[in-house]
Structure formats: structure tokens, C-alpha cells
Design a protein around this motif. Structure first.
Motif, PDB file in Angstrom:
ATOM      1  N   ALA A  59       0.843  -1.199   0.000  1.00  0.00           N
ATOM      2  CA  ALA A  59       0.000   0.000   0.000  1.00  0.00           C
ATOM      3  C   ALA A  59       0.878   1.247   0.000  1.00  0.00           C
ATOM      4  CB  ALA A  59      -0.909   0.020   1.228  1.00  0.00           C
ATOM      5  N   HIS A  60       0.271   2.348  -0.397  1.00  0.00           N
ATOM      6  CA  HIS A  60       0.880   3.665  -0.218  1.00  0.00           C
ATOM      7  C   HIS A  60       0.443   4.121   1.169  1.00  0.00           C
ATOM      8  CE1 HIS A  60       1.637   7.928  -0.463  1.00  0.00           C
ATOM      9  NE2 HIS A  60       2.108   7.851  -1.695  1.00  0.00           N
ATOM     10  N   THR A  61       1.345   4.039   2.143  1.00  0.00           N
ATOM     11  CA  THR A  61       0.973   4.278   3.539  1.00  0.00           C
ATOM     12  C   THR A  61       1.514   5.589   4.099  1.00  0.00           C
ATOM     13  OG1 THR A  61       2.880   2.991   4.276  1.00  0.00           O
ATOM     14  CG2 THR A  61       0.775   1.824   4.078  1.00  0.00           C
ATOM     15  N   ALA A  62       2.189   6.393   3.285  1.00  0.00           N
ATOM     16  CA  ALA A  62       2.697   7.690   3.745  1.00  0.00           C
ATOM     17  C   ALA A  62       1.531   8.677   3.769  1.00  0.00           C
ATOM     18  CB  ALA A  62       3.818   8.176   2.836  1.00  0.00           C
ATOM     19  N   VAL A  63       0.864   8.751   4.905  1.00  0.00           N
ATOM     20  CA  VAL A  63      -0.418   9.465   5.020  1.00  0.00           C
ATOM     21  C   VAL A  63      -0.289  10.933   4.628  1.00  0.00           C
ATOM     22  CG1 VAL A  63      -2.264  10.128   6.595  1.00  0.00           C
ATOM     23  CG2 VAL A  63      -1.246   7.849   6.764  1.00  0.00           C
ATOM     24  N   ASP A  64       0.694  11.623   5.174  1.00  0.00           N
ATOM     25  CA  ASP A  64       0.851  13.046   4.864  1.00  0.00           C
ATOM     26  C   ASP A  64       1.365  13.264   3.439  1.00  0.00           C
ATOM     27  OD1 ASP A  64      -0.049  14.089   7.327  1.00  0.00           O
ATOM     28  OD2 ASP A  64       1.867  13.579   8.248  1.00  0.00           O
ATOM     29  N   GLN A  65       2.268  12.408   2.996  1.00  0.00           N
ATOM     30  CA  GLN A  65       2.811  12.527   1.646  1.00  0.00           C
ATOM     31  C   GLN A  65       1.732  12.325   0.588  1.00  0.00           C
ATOM     32  OE1 GLN A  65       6.501  10.357   1.220  1.00  0.00           O
ATOM     33  NE2 GLN A  65       6.247  10.183  -0.997  1.00  0.00           N
ATOM     34  N   ALA A  66       0.741  11.494   0.901  1.00  0.00           N
ATOM     35  CA  ALA A  66      -0.341  11.224  -0.052  1.00  0.00           C
ATOM     36  C   ALA A  66      -1.114  12.489  -0.405  1.00  0.00           C
ATOM     37  CB  ALA A  66      -1.287  10.173   0.513  1.00  0.00           C
ATOM     38  N   GLU A  67      -1.136  13.459   0.492  1.00  0.00           N
ATOM     39  CA  GLU A  67      -1.848  14.708   0.228  1.00  0.00           C
ATOM     40  C   GLU A  67      -1.272  15.437  -0.979  1.00  0.00           C
ATOM     41  OE1 GLU A  67      -4.638  15.973   1.986  1.00  0.00           O
ATOM     42  OE2 GLU A  67      -4.620  13.924   2.756  1.00  0.00           O
ATOM     43  N   SER A  68       0.023  15.268  -1.223  1.00  0.00           N
ATOM     44  CA  SER A  68       0.680  15.958  -2.333  1.00  0.00           C
ATOM     45  C   SER A  68       0.868  15.067  -3.558  1.00  0.00           C
ATOM     46  CB  SER A  68       2.043  16.505  -1.889  1.00  0.00           C
ATOM     47  OG  SER A  68       2.884  15.454  -1.452  1.00  0.00           O
ATOM     48  N   GLU A  69       0.517  13.787  -3.439  1.00  0.00           N
ATOM     49  CA  GLU A  69       0.612  12.875  -4.594  1.00  0.00           C
ATOM     50  C   GLU A  69      -0.604  11.956  -4.643  1.00  0.00           C
ATOM     51  OE1 GLU A  69       4.566  11.315  -3.898  1.00  0.00           O
ATOM     52  OE2 GLU A  69       3.800   9.758  -2.555  1.00  0.00           O
ATOM     53  N   PRO A  70      -1.800  12.530  -4.790  1.00  0.00           N
ATOM     54  CA  PRO A  70      -3.029  11.732  -4.761  1.00  0.00           C
ATOM     55  C   PRO A  70      -3.116  10.714  -5.897  1.00  0.00           C
ATOM     56  CG  PRO A  70      -3.478  13.986  -5.464  1.00  0.00           C
ATOM     57  CD  PRO A  70      -2.086  13.973  -4.945  1.00  0.00           C
ATOM     58  N   GLU A  71      -2.597  11.038  -7.074  1.00  0.00           N
ATOM     59  CA  GLU A  71      -2.687  10.098  -8.202  1.00  0.00           C
ATOM     60  C   GLU A  71      -1.936   8.811  -7.893  1.00  0.00           C
ATOM     61  OE1 GLU A  71      -1.522  11.891 -11.862  1.00  0.00           O
ATOM     62  OE2 GLU A  71      -3.136  13.368 -11.841  1.00  0.00           O
TER      63      GLU A  71
END
Length: 287
Positions: A59-71
């Protein structure tokens, strides 16, 4: 039995590799072998291996990082699980997939049940919920296991961060208004192994969504306090903990204040007994 495990170095994957040793022929594919952000490769690779069981611990589990790379988060957490579900259904193989407490907004007073409405607050939460929906849309044999606050003795997690910071600092501020159940990755892996064994024996319960966390509840500050108590018992000097509200520790992704998950359905349907979070933490620290 041929088992395909997606995810190689993550906390849950590493514990699964231990828990499933001897269960069957286990093939583990990490990011280097199969990039879940490239959907065209997923079907091809899985069809080539033709597993009898697929476990998606990637999974993509970097919760805060996901905010800047939603795709990227949606590609890995939503699109990929849907494709895995399609291939699994075509081959008649069950799919076990892990999800999260972050599919809820945390506004409910009681622990969340599987039937409660979801309302994720973050890109990570929305992508994980979309992955659940993609699997459910395909149908077939699947278990979606929602867990929370995962930690272990390897990887990047709250336990290891606290063990370091508690010994480096004199004072340490930790959020005290988010409530949940710290869950050892080994607890998740052992429960998964039990689910697989019951399925193999024909004693499986209904397929679908289940909550899987340690029992009991605490705050992040309470979790840190339990870690500090263990370190003190080992003769270590540790920081003084200062409880703070979430508003004093802003992050790019908003977290739910109530992350408690009601796991009674997993016990009723599959007879899975889950340990108290404090007992599991002590076992992890002493292992």
C-alpha cells in the motif's frame, strides 16, 4: 497451496512471511518485482504465477505525503486492488486485502462497526476506501481487513520513533485526543494465518469486510507512556511526556479523533481471538 504475497518489506508483510512459513508455496513480490502503480503489469504477473490465494499487504501508507501525490496513492491503494480482485475472481482464488481506520472520519462516539458509514478525511483514507469499493464491486471471495495504528520492531512506525525520541529528549509532546488501538503487525499476521487455515479446512465464515485490531484503547500519548514504562523497566532514562491536542500538532492530512474499531464480528464469524494491545506491545518489546 500457491500463495502470492504482495509487499515485501512492509511491517505486515514481514510478519506474514514468518506466520505463513510452511503453509504453502509462498511467492513474495515487492515493489522491485511488481510496481502496483503500473496496472498493466499486475494482471500479467498474477496470471503468470496463477496463485490459489492472493494477499495484498502492499500500500501507499505515507499518510501526509499522499496529500501531495493523490494520483500515486489512488493508483496503488484503489486501482491495483480492483485489478487484483478481478484476476483473483477469474482464477477462483480468494483475495485478502488490508485497509484502515482512516476510512472513517472519527466523529462517532462509539467504536466503528463494519456497517457504519465511511467518510474519510484524507487522500490516504479516500484512496483506501476506493480500494475497498473496487474489490467489493468485483465480488468473489475476499476479505478486507481494516486495522489501525500498526507497529512492529522493523520499518518506520510510532513504536520505533518513540523508543528513539524518549531516550533523546528531556520533554516530549504527544497527541492525546486521538483514540485507537495500537496493533502489532504480528497480531495481524497471526490472525490472517488463522483465517487462511479455517478456509482451507472448509470452516470459513462469510467473506467481506472485517475489523482486525488489538483489543482495548488508548491515545497516542497513552501508547507512548506504555513504551516509556517499558524503557524505564530496562533501566533507561526517558523523557517526560506532555499530552497535547491534535490542534497543537498540525499535519498535512487530518486524522480521525476516534479510530476505535469494533472487532466482534471477526470473532463471531471466524472465531478469531485478538489480544489486548498492552499485552501484545509487551510481547513485541520482549521478542
Amino acid at each position: 497451496m500457491k500463495i502470492l504475497l504482495l509487499g515485501q518489506h512492509g511491517q505486515v508483510s514481514q510478519e506474514l512471511q514468518r506466520a505463513l512459513r510452511g503453509t504453502g508455496e509462498l511467492t513474495v513480490l515487492g515493489r522491485d518485482q511488481l510496481d502496483l502503480a503500473q496496472p498493466e503489469l499486475i494482471r500479467q504477473q498474477v496470471q503468470r504465477l496463477r496463485p490459489e490465494l492472493i494477499i495484498n499487504a502492499a500500500a501507499h501508507t505515507a499518510v501526509d505525503q499522499a496529500e501531495s501525490e493523490p494520483e500515486l496513492a489512488f493508483a496503488i491503494n484503489a486501482t491495483a486492488p480492483g485489478i487484483l480482485a478481478e484476476v483473483a475472481a477469474e482464477m477462483g482464488a480468494p483475495l485478502i486485502h488490508y485497509s484502515t481506520d482512516y476510512v472513517f472520519d472519527g466523529s462517532q462516539v462509539e467504536p466503528y462497526r463494519e456497517s457504519d458509514s465511511t467518510n474519510p478525511l484524507s487522500v490516504y483514507g479516500r484512496s483506501k476506501r476506493a480500494g475497498e469499493q473496487a474489490i467489493q464491486a468485483v465480488g468473489g471471495m475476499h476479505l478486507i481487513l481494516r486495522t489501525s495504528w500498526v507497529y512492529s520492531q522493523h520499518g518506520k512506525n510510532f513504536l520505533l520513533t518513540m523508543q528513539r525520541l524518549l531516550q533523546e529528549r528531556e520533554n516530549l509532546s504527544v497527541v492525546d485526543d486521538q483514540i485507537g488501538a495500537p496493533t502489532w503487525a504480528s497480531t495481524i499476521a497471526q490472525a490472517t494465518a488463522q483465517l487462511i487455515e479455517q478456509w482451507r479446512r472448509g470452516q470459513d465464515g462469510p467473506w467481506g469486510v472485517y475489523h482486525l485490531t488489538a483489543q482495548g484503547e488508548t491515545s497516542w500519548c497513552g501508547f507512548a507512556g506504555a513504551i516509556a514504562a517499558y524503557l524505564r523497566s530496562q533501566g533507561k532514562n526517558v523523557a517526560t511526556l506532555q499530552p497535547i491536542p491534535s490542534s497543537a500538532y498540525p499535519t498535512p492530512a487530518q486524522r480521525p479523533l476516534n479510530s476505535r474499531l469494533d472487532c466482534s464480528r471477526l470473532q463471531q464469524d471466524w472465531q478469531v481471538q485478538l489480544p489486548d494491545w498492552q499485552a501484545a506491545l509487551e510481547q513485541c518489546l520482549r521478542s
